[in-house]
Each structure stands twice: as C-alpha cells, then as structure tokens.
Design an enzyme around this catalytic site. Structure first.
Site, PDB file in Angstrom:
ATOM      1  N   ARG A  58       0.794  -1.220   0.000  1.00 53.38           N
ATOM      2  CA  ARG A  58       0.000   0.000   0.000  1.00 53.38           C
ATOM      3  C   ARG A  58       0.834   1.281   0.000  1.00 53.38           C
ATOM      4  NH1 ARG A  58      -2.711  -4.091   1.609  1.00 53.38           N
ATOM      5  NH2 ARG A  58      -0.706  -4.607   2.490  1.00 53.38           N
ATOM      6  N   THR A  59       1.805   1.345   0.891  1.00 48.78           N
ATOM      7  CA  THR A  59       2.502   2.624   1.050  1.00 48.78           C
ATOM      8  C   THR A  59       3.296   2.956  -0.207  1.00 48.78           C
ATOM      9  OG1 THR A  59       2.674   2.078   3.391  1.00 48.78           O
ATOM     10  CG2 THR A  59       3.955   3.965   2.611  1.00 48.78           C
ATOM     11  N   LYS A  87      25.418  -4.688  -0.613  1.00 48.53           N
ATOM     12  CA  LYS A  87      26.889  -4.768  -0.664  1.00 48.53           C
ATOM     13  C   LYS A  87      27.517  -4.035   0.511  1.00 48.53           C
ATOM     14  CE  LYS A  87      26.668  -4.410  -5.708  1.00 48.53           C
ATOM     15  NZ  LYS A  87      26.814  -3.398  -6.773  1.00 48.53           N
ATOM     16  N   ARG A 108      11.189   3.591   3.434  1.00 46.91           N
ATOM     17  CA  ARG A 108      10.807   2.620   4.478  1.00 46.91           C
ATOM     18  C   ARG A 108      12.061   1.848   4.848  1.00 46.91           C
ATOM     19  NH1 ARG A 108       5.670  -1.289   4.634  1.00 46.91           N
ATOM     20  NH2 ARG A 108       4.791   0.739   5.138  1.00 46.91           N
ATOM     21  N   HIS A 136       4.980   5.919  11.504  1.00 49.96           N
ATOM     22  CA  HIS A 136       4.472   5.779  10.131  1.00 49.96           C
ATOM     23  C   HIS A 136       3.506   6.952   9.908  1.00 49.96           C
ATOM     24  CE1 HIS A 136       3.348   4.062   6.398  1.00 49.96           C
ATOM     25  NE2 HIS A 136       3.000   2.845   6.768  1.00 49.96           N
TER      26      HIS A 136
HETATM   27  N1   CP Z   1      -0.293   0.101   5.798  1.00 45.88           N
HETATM   28  C1   CP Z   1       0.910  -0.207   5.267  1.00 45.88           C
HETATM   29  O1   CP Z   1       1.943   0.369   5.639  1.00 45.88           O
HETATM   30  O2   CP Z   1       0.864  -1.196   4.342  1.00 45.88           O
HETATM   31  P1   CP Z   1       2.096  -1.697   3.489  1.00 45.88           P
HETATM   32  O3   CP Z   1       3.035  -2.408   4.450  1.00 45.88           O
HETATM   33  O4   CP Z   1       1.523  -2.617   2.451  1.00 45.88           O
HETATM   34  O5   CP Z   1       2.770  -0.494   2.903  1.00 45.88           O
END
Ligand code: CP
Length: 309
Positions: A58-59, A87, A108, A136
């Site tokens: 999603r993100t 590496k 991320r 988040h």
């Molecule tokens: N909600 C969320 O962070 O989903 P993903 O891990 O799929 O990005």
C-alpha cells in the site's frame, strides 16, 4: 518555502493542528479532482524515489500512484537486496546518491530513526514510510482522513487501538496525531504487546483519557473506531513467543453484536488472520476504503513538501 514548517515528514507529532488541517483540505481537493477525472500536472518535471528496505504494497504503490496522478515521475528500489545496501552501502551514501537522481525521497527502513538519518543527509524532502517499530506518519494522516470521511468529526470519538500495539508504528503515530483532538483511547493488547509507556504517557499528558485492557471484547464495546493491527512476526526475536501470541486477538463477525451501531473498523493492512473475512461486508468495515485514501493524502504531502500545492 513550503506551507509546512518542515520540508520532511518524519513523525506524526511534528505537525501543528493548522498543518494537519491544511494537509486534510489539500487531500480533499485532490480527491475531488480525481473523482472528476481531471488530469493534473502539478509535479511535472519532478522525480520521486521510493526506497523500500522492508516489504510494502500500500505505502509504496499509493505514493507512486500519487506522484503519477500529479504528473511526476517515479524511480524505485523495492527491496534492500536489489540495491547497493546489500553490498554494505550505508543509508547516508545511498541518500547522497539518490539526491542526484530525484527531487523527493520516500523511505521505508527497518531501523527506528532511519528517516531522520536520511533527512539529515540531504536537503531534499524525506517522507518516512515506516521506520521499523518507530513511526508511520503518512499512514496516520490517511487514517485521520478516513475517520473524518466515515464520521465527519473526530472530536468526541472513542478509538480502540488493538493487537500488536507494542510494535506497530501505525498506532504509535496515530495515537500522537489524534492527541490534537478531543478523543478517548482504549489501548487493548496482550500483556506482552502493550502500547509503549512513552506513548501512553505522552497521550495522557495531552489530556486524553486512556484505558488499557488485555481484552478485545472491552475494546469492541467501547469503540466508535476499532483499529486492528497484525501481530508483527518480523519484530519478534523469539519465534516461540510469536507463535504463542499470533492468535491472541482475532475479530470474528459474531463479536460485533455488542458494538456501537456506528462502529468503524480500520486496519492499516496487510492482515494475516486478525480479521476473519466474513467481517469484510460489515457496513463499518472501512479498511479497504482506508487504503484507497492513501492516494489523496500522499498527493497532498508530495505537493506540499515540494511547494507545488
Ligand atoms: N499500511 C501499510 O503500511 O501497508 P504496506 O506495508 O503494504 O505499505
């Protein structure tokens, strides 16, 4: 100079109430343009790089869709092992490299504080797409946007944050973001997965009433918004501990008989087994509407941090 005080989005508690209102209103406008079928070129000529060192559906995809909807371009590293991190390249050096290729960075990373480390290495805007068990913030903004769409108002609501609330960055950010509003919280989790004391203390210090519980039924009964989370297997050092907790909080349709009539069910997704699929057609089950809301919110954030809104 952007309309936000910081060009980076690192934590949900960095925003003033006015900034939150601006982000929500900007997202509303973008959602209206999408609904009207308008094609935007707000970000034409700009490139987004998405660096995802942990899995995401999603993100990453909603950030990339947001950039494309705004007329910008996207380059991506979808897993650490496909980048020079495999590496031994440091995050600092990766960020210094991609700043030569892009105009805005979405990261991320499994380490708490990684987004801040990235932001310290570059003048480009950095958006935290989840830093391990830390924060988040863009998820929390889309969660707020979802609550506002489902309930119109946040003030007066009781929100139950449940499941692996020790490790889920989503609920840490959400609790802090919603401390800007007149809400009540129920934090419900198995004892080993309680909300970190730092978050509980900060929420209480903001004048918010918090009830802690080890019981999902209590959370269901009290909630206007029931926010489920997955037990985060990747955060456990001991696989046996994960096995002993993985089925602790499972929501079944029959458990909703005692719920308030206007209950909204949310989940950042992905789910494993914590919401049985026969809950999906419950009228208040908003988790797929919630994930779709990632696009207008991330359009707003990308446009605001690059001063194109
Ligand atoms: N909600 C969320 O962070 O989903 P993903 O891990 O799929 O990005």
């Amino acid at each position: 100079m952007t309309k936000l005080r910081s060009g980076d989005v690192l934590r949900s508690d960095q925003f003033t109430k006015e900034e939150i209102d601006l982000i929500i209103e900007t997202a509303r406008q973008y959602e209206a343009t999408l609904d009207a079928g308008e094609v935007l070129d707000t970000m034409r000529g700009l490139v987004l790089v998405t660096l995802f060192y942990e899995p995401s559906t999603r993100t990453r995809l909603s950030f990339e869709a947001a950039m494309l909807r705004l007329g910008g371009g996207v380059i991506t590293v979808a897993e650490a092992k496909s980048s020079s991190a495999a590496k031994g390249e440091s995050l600092h050096d990766t960020i210094k490299t991609v700043e030569g290729y892009a105009d805005v960075i979405v990261l991320r990373h499994p380490q708490i504080g990684a987004a801040k480390e990235a932001a310290d290495a570059t003048n480009l805007p950095v958006l935290n797409a989840g830093d391990g068990a830390g924060q988040h913030p863009t998820q929390s903004l889309l969660d707020l946007y979802t609550i506002l769409k489902e309930h119109e108002n946040v003030d007066g609501l009781t929100l139950a944050l449940t499941g692996d609330i020790k490790n889920a960055s989503t609920v840490h950010s959400l609790a802090l973001l919603l401390s800007n509003y007149d809400v009540e919280f129920v934090f419900a989790a198995p004892d080993a997965l309680r909300m970190p004391t730092e978050i509980v203390d900060r929420v209480r210090a903001a004048g918010i009433k918090v009830t802690e519980s080890t019981d999902l039924a209590t959370a269901i009964r009290k909630a206007d918004v029931l926010y489920m989370t997955r037990i985060q297997r990747e955060r456990f050092e001991d696989p046996d501990e994960y096995e002993s907790l993985k089925d602790a909080f499972i929501l079944r349709r029959e458990m909703l008989f005692d719920a308030k009539s206007n209950l909204t069910l949310m989940h950042p997704l992905p789910r494993v087994n914590e919401i049985v699929t026969d809950v999906d057609d419950y009228p208040g089950a908003a988790y797929f509407r919630q994930s779709a809301n990632g696009v207008p919110i991330r359009m707003a954030l990308l446009a605001l941090v690059t001063d194109r809104a």
